[in-house]
Design a protein around this motif. Structure first.
Motif, PDB file in Angstrom:
ATOM      1  N   UNK A 114      52.191  11.640  30.920  1.00  0.00           N
ATOM      2  CA  UNK A 114      51.401  10.382  30.193  1.00  0.00           C
ATOM      3  C   UNK A 114      51.293   9.678  31.753  1.00  0.00           C
ATOM      4  N   UNK A 115      49.986   9.452  31.451  1.00  0.00           N
ATOM      5  CA  UNK A 115      49.477   8.856  32.502  1.00  0.00           C
ATOM      6  C   UNK A 115      48.714   6.795  31.923  1.00  0.00           C
ATOM      7  N   UNK A 116      49.114   6.043  33.378  1.00  0.00           N
ATOM      8  CA  UNK A 116      49.284   5.050  32.338  1.00  0.00           C
ATOM      9  C   UNK A 116      48.091   4.480  32.485  1.00  0.00           C
ATOM     10  N   UNK A 117      46.822   3.903  31.745  1.00  0.00           N
ATOM     11  CA  UNK A 117      45.909   2.916  32.488  1.00  0.00           C
ATOM     12  C   UNK A 117      45.703   2.039  32.398  1.00  0.00           C
ATOM     13  N   UNK A 118      45.424   1.545  34.234  1.00  0.00           N
ATOM     14  CA  UNK A 118      46.176   0.120  34.820  1.00  0.00           C
ATOM     15  C   UNK A 118      44.499  -0.621  34.358  1.00  0.00           C
ATOM     16  N   UNK A 119      43.151   0.091  34.020  1.00  0.00           N
ATOM     17  CA  UNK A 119      42.151  -0.800  34.598  1.00  0.00           C
ATOM     18  C   UNK A 119      41.083   0.092  33.422  1.00  0.00           C
ATOM     19  N   UNK A 120      40.355  -0.860  33.369  1.00  0.00           N
ATOM     20  CA  UNK A 120      39.024  -0.997  32.816  1.00  0.00           C
ATOM     21  C   UNK A 120      37.828  -0.489  33.565  1.00  0.00           C
ATOM     22  N   UNK A 121      36.915   0.401  33.038  1.00  0.00           N
ATOM     23  CA  UNK A 121      36.034   0.307  34.422  1.00  0.00           C
ATOM     24  C   UNK A 121      34.382   0.491  33.944  1.00  0.00           C
ATOM     25  N   UNK A 122      34.036  -0.820  33.992  1.00  0.00           N
ATOM     26  CA  UNK A 122      32.508  -0.637  33.472  1.00  0.00           C
ATOM     27  C   UNK A 122      32.994  -1.297  31.284  1.00  0.00           C
ATOM     28  N   UNK A 123      31.483  -1.327  30.825  1.00  0.00           N
ATOM     29  CA  UNK A 123      32.106  -1.815  29.250  1.00  0.00           C
ATOM     30  C   UNK A 123      30.629  -0.748  28.839  1.00  0.00           C
ATOM     31  N   UNK A 124      29.048  -0.420  29.516  1.00  0.00           N
ATOM     32  CA  UNK A 124      28.483  -0.285  28.554  1.00  0.00           C
ATOM     33  C   UNK A 124      27.543   0.394  29.143  1.00  0.00           C
TER      34      UNK A 124
END
Length: 743
Positions: A114-124
């Motif tokens: 299981x790997x943590x998601x730290x950040x979102x990258x872009x949105x559209x």
């Protein structure tokens, strides 16, 4: 406190990801001037009170959403336990009350975790996620969320490389170097990024998580000092390395349909945007305040990256196509069409074009020949055709081209007409345009194609294009490709182009000198070693390193500083495998085998499956008399890229050297027939066939190659040797070879 911090995100952040400076306050409450260094980054919050309108636009922009902490408010994807299977691996996207968003999948070790998601990258139109892979590394996950509405095919998880057979040792596995955030992504998605190479991969720090005010304007510390210390008449934007540019006003002259500028603009705005919106190599780790060609080396419009007519092919972003346009040549900059803070067009639909093009002449059916409001009536439909990248991301070509169906039929390039009317032929589209009074004009692509085929008869057309008003990207590309022509035919052209006022043209001219013999190359470049543009000096380092051993003794001192600077330029991206491979080749050309070997090994430490380094290092070891590792290196390359022409050719030649001639035919044939083959690989395969007694097959291979590259000297020499000396065919080959050999 943000939702992420409530989950314990903040406590879990490794130090390498933490914000290095976070003074998100209004200017008036900042530290005293003596405590605010000019190069300090003060944060976008400090801009809000004085520039509320710009700040509000920025918070609605793609730049603002380029990277954000993964929270309920920022994550768009389905993390409710959604499961997808790609490449025979099931991945689950989950969220819990006691921990962050995470993915359950196969890691680099081949084990599930299981790997943590730290950040979102872009949105559209898609959103990627930066995943904690351990050891301080953030990786861009290879499965993205399609953020488009469901009725457009969105609201789903999809793989960015669906056609690759991706396992943990594949270069495109999400844990690999190609998807490392610090090396591949950070510089253009965050502000004031400082990258550091490490044993477990590159890591980085930043001042702000996303593309904020200071990413474009530079550190605000100097501005704060001016405001606190300055007199009432201090300029509003004083102290920024990049303040706002003074806008050029476009106006219509009487009876003119296209507007003209009220004054000559500058490249400053294009320089600011181009640093991230271009396919380029960084020449410095501190690009702020430099012109583009002092901070970066732009990739030219070479075939493979672009179509032969300059239309975008691979993911080259925007600047390379824009520099081909008549718009750029006339002074248009990014901000003439886009709001610099929101990134959005300054007007909707055709209205943005009507700012400079009279709508009564252009936004009418008499011009676009389509019903208003329907596909084909928008200016961008015909003049900015889109190409899809990353599965769902449509990006428009910024060369502002005119559809040319005849060119498509001749050279295989796309055109907007048959791009929409896929059921129709290029001939049909050409007939329609002719009926509308749109003439089929000549295009630089024809000269480009002749250069790629080494046609010596293309010199006159090349000279005319480079000496005329062709766009700078076109001139630079053609000059670089001129290296394939007979050296004596282009020497005068290169000498003139090396004095061109535009650095990109000089860059192309220096690349063109790589087709010149050592003495002539030195004669052309020796008085230009101190060119003011870093990108041109970088290219000179490449061109002269290749002939360093043949340079006169008096030249050694002059080029030593150029070569030292070249190493510094490469140091700006030393965490990339491609850079280490380039450094290795550079050191090898300077007869520094120990340095070359270190760089090759470092490239493969960074990315074990990097095909260019595997092939080049194998050849390096062979030339050093150590072929013990050659086979294993080349086999690794073929596992990663079984259709690579260069890897197949290298392995085939290795087998030839080992006396396994018949076995060598299989990889040599593959090298000669795959998409990225070259005339040399076809020649090699033909010679191998002939050597094994397959004379008829060899002639067929060589003749087919000559049909594609009619002036290739290796193919011509082989056919002269293998055909009847008195035959008309052999005489034809001899005459053609004589055309491309210097008198």
């Amino acid at each position: 406190m943000c939702a992420a911090a409530k989950r314990g995100h903040a406590q879990a952040f490794p130090r390498v990801w933490t914000v290095t400076v976070a003074v998100n306050l209004a200017c008036g409450s900042l530290a005293a001037p003596s405590e605010t260094p000019a190069d300090a980054f003060v944060g976008s919050g400090a801009c809000r009170s004085c520039h509320p309108d710009e700040y509000a636009l920025w918070t609605q922009s793609d730049h603002y959403r380029s990277m954000r902490i993964a929270t309920d408010a920022t994550v768009l994807g389905d993390f409710s336990g959604a499961a997808v299977t790609f490449h025979d691996v099931e991945t689950r996207f989950q969220e819990s009350d006691t921990g962050p968003f995470h993915v359950d999948t196969i890691g680099g070790s081949g084990e599930r975790d299981r790997f943590p998601v730290r950040y979102t990258f872009g949105h559209r139109p898609l959103q990627q996620y930066l995943v904690d892979a351990g050891h301080g590394r953030l990786q861009a996950f290879g499965i993205a969320w399609d953020a488009r509405p469901a009725d457009q095919g969105g609201q789903r998880w999809f793989h960015l490389q669906p056609d690759e057979d991706i396992e943990p040792d594949h270069p495109f596995h999400w844990t690999g170097h190609a998807l490392n955030w610090a090396s591949q992504c950070a510089a253009c998605h965050s502000t004031n990024v400082v990258t550091k190479a490490g044993a477990d991969g590159a890591t980085a720090t930043y001042s702000e998580i996303n593309v904020a005010c200071e990413a474009c304007h530079g550190a605000g510390g100097g501005h704060v000092r001016f405001i606190r210390e300055g007199s009432p008449d201090t300029q509003p934007h004083a102290g920024f390395p990049n303040g706002p540019t003074q806008r050029v006003a476009w106006r219509f002259l009487p009876d003119e349909q296209i507007a003209v500028p009220d004054r000559r603009g500058t490249a400053r705005e294009t320089d600011m945007c181009g640093g991230c919106h271009a396919l380029r190599t960084a020449l410095t780790d501190k690009p702020m305040g430099h012109g583009f060609h002092d901070a970066y080396r732009l990739e030219l419009a070479r075939d493979g990256l672009y179509f032969v007519d300059g239309q975008i092919r691979e993911e080259t972003f925007v600047l390379g196509s824009f520099l081909q346009s008549r718009m750029h040549a006339r002074g248009v900059t990014c901000g003439d069409c886009h709001d610099p803070h929101s990134g959005a067009p300054l007007a909707q639909g055709n209205a943005v074009c009507a700012r400079c093009h009279q709508p009564g002449a252009y936004d009418v059916a008499a011009h676009h020949r389509h019903r208003p409001g329907e596909p084909g009536s928008a200016c961008v439909d015909c003049h900015m055709p889109a190409r899809t990248y990353m599965g769902v991301d449509d990006r428009r070509d910024h060369a502002f081209t005119i559809p040319r169906p005849a060119l498509s039929a001749e050279l295989g390039v796309p055109n907007a007409c048959t791009g929409c009317h896929a059921e129709r032929s290029n001939a049909w589209a050409g007939e329609r345009l002719a009926a509308w009074g749109v003439p089929e004009q000549d295009h630089w692509a024809r000269v480009h194609d002749r250069l790629l085929r080494r046609d010596p008869g293309s010199v006159a057309a090349l000279v005319a294009l480079v000496g005329g008003d062709a766009p700078v990207m076109v001139k630079a590309t053609l000059l670089a490709e001129s290296a394939a022509l007979p050296a004596h035919t282009v020497r005068t052209l290169l000498a003139r182009a090396l004095d061109d006022p535009h650095p990109l043209v000089r860059h192309g001219a220096v690349a063109g000198t790589r087709g010149q013999p050592p003495a002539e190359r030195w004669s052309l470049l020796r008085t230009r070693l101190d060119d003011p543009a870093a990108s041109v000096r970088f290219e000179m380092g490449l061109a002269l390193s290749e002939v360093a051993s043949a340079l006169p003794r008096a030249a050694q001192t002059g080029v030593a500083s150029l070569f030292a600077e070249h190493r510094r330029f490469l140091g700006a991206s030393a965490d990339l495998a491609a850079t280490q491979n380039a450094l290795a080749r550079f050191e090898d050309s300077l007869a520094r085998p120990e340095a070359a070997g270190r760089a090759y090994r470092r490239a493969l430490d960074i990315e074990p499956g990097f095909v260019p380094a595997l092939v080049d290092y194998a050849d390096f070891l062979r030339r050093a008399g150590d072929e013990s590792q050659t086979a294993s290196l080349l086999k690794r390359a073929l596992v990663v890229a079984p259709d690579s022409a260069v890897a197949n050719a290298a392995f085939g030649l290795h087998l030839v050297r080992r006396g396994r001639h018949a076995e060598a035919l299989t990889p040599l044939e593959r090298a000669a027939t795959v998409a990225d083959t070259t005339a040399y690989f076809v020649y090699t395969y033909g010679v191998a066939q002939y050597s094994l007694g397959q004379h008829d097959a060899a002639l067929e291979t060589l003749r087919a190659g000559l049909g594609r590259w009619p002036w290739d000297p290796d193919l011509l020499r082989a056919l002269i040797a293998y055909t009847d000396p008195g035959s008309f065919e052999a005489q034809t080959y001899r005459r053609r070879l004589a055309e491309i050999i210097a008198p």
